[in-house]
Design an enzyme around this catalytic site. Sequence first.
Site, short mmCIF file in Angstrom:
data_model
loop_
_atom_site.label_atom_id
_atom_site.label_comp_id
_atom_site.label_asym_id
_atom_site.label_seq_id
_atom_site.Cartn_x
_atom_site.Cartn_y
_atom_site.Cartn_z
N ASP A 127 23.67 -8.73 41.52
CA ASP A 127 24.98 -8.47 41.64
C ASP A 127 25.71 -8.73 40.14
OD1 ASP A 127 24.73 -8.07 44.18
OD2 ASP A 127 24.88 -9.97 44.79
N HIS B 82 21.71 -2.16 41.02
CA HIS B 82 22.45 -3.15 41.92
C HIS B 82 21.58 -3.56 42.98
CE1 HIS B 82 26.31 -5.04 42.58
NE2 HIS B 82 26.94 -3.93 42.09
#
Length: 467
Positions: free
Chosen positions: A442, A438
């Site tokens: 995203d 992450h």
Amino acid sequence: MTTFDLPDLGEGLTEATLLSWLVSEGEEIVIDQPIAEVETAKSAVEVPSPYAGVVKTLHGAVGDTLIVDEPLITVDTGDGADVPDGAGAQPYREEERAGTDPAAADEAGDTDDEGSGNVLIGYGTSSSAGGRRRRRKGDGKGSAVSEPASEPAAAVPEKALRVSSPLVRKLARQHGLALSSLRGSGPDGLIVRADVLAAADAGDPAEAPAARDSSESAPAPQSGAGAPAPGGLEIVERTPVTGMRRAVATKLSQSRREIPEATVWQDVDVTELMQLRAKLKATSAEGAPSILAFVGRFVLAGLAKYPELATRIDTDKSGEQEIVRFDGVNLGFAAQTEKGLVVPVIRHAERLSARGLHTEIGRIVGQARDGTLSGKELTGGTFTVNNYGVFGSDGATPIINHPEVAILGMGRILERPWAVDGELTVRQITTLTLAFDHRVCDGGTAGGFLNFVATCLQHPAGALADM
């Protein structure tokens, strides 16, 4: 004399099994001549000598487990000087010695006459084989300095233990053994892994630490097969985590510690892909690429659209991080072997067609299972594909192959009820799972990439026409 230690094998590997000696004692060798063949947790490799001269000692027998930074071979280089263990491998140690303070070393008493000053963890260096070692004040364990061999043993109660590596020390702690009670079987009494395991199997109570509270909430540590375990079960076997199993454990643990991982998945109708493969098999003299080759080809096209998923995170000494992007993709394919999981890599895979990927996948996976891949082909990946469907799994949450930032997993292909144009029918369905870091992107990027690959698999003919 110069002693050359087993060099750093890369990728966090700390040990290797000696497969064969390629030279013999008394033989004259030249620089870069292969001297031994060793098998690491990833592949079999030849170790070249950084020195020329006459082989005096081969440290180890075929089948022994050798530890990085442990003596491998002693060579008479003809310079008339004795170079201590570990000090000779200077071409391999520049990185280790970077940042050392020569003035501080001189102040502590390390001189050319006393030894190399290149102190290794677990054992020190000395100016001669006949010198004794003692601890230097300051760090509790310290490095080794020379003193005359004729000094009585009683005068040096703090003599440094000769231990092959920190791994041996850790193994001794796990078995509750005091290193001072062990007799080393290695060169000059060096304590090696086999010595610790032998003592653990003997189960000598004198070597165990003081007994703890015997209540069930804090059972005393036990060692050896047949020792009582919590809950009344008997331990029947202890298997050290070594070799490839340890390399896999280390890498996956590092991935879990360092990467803030997220996962997305999607069910995919691959009926058209299966039909396309069947048609190619029937009509093409070259046959059809494998399902994995098609997946690889579509993954590469997806990475061209979403390059964030083929990057890496670099962290400098101050903790600052950078996302590093590369010119091309080194595509890894997870392969199960008898010794464990490995990920052979196809370099610049973006240059290959589905047929080219099919050929390369067959080659690297076959060699990985034979243990004949070079270290280069097991490192440097920027994205990994894992087909766990071959093991009967419908889905999984694959762990990212650190230091990569994403991995795509594929489950088995099953016939399932599926809605097509408003009608319920039976189609061939698989599940794709993408685990991603992450920090680099995203969910929008990850979902976009996964949907792109899924769409290509659903309509392969149209997708291939654009590649």
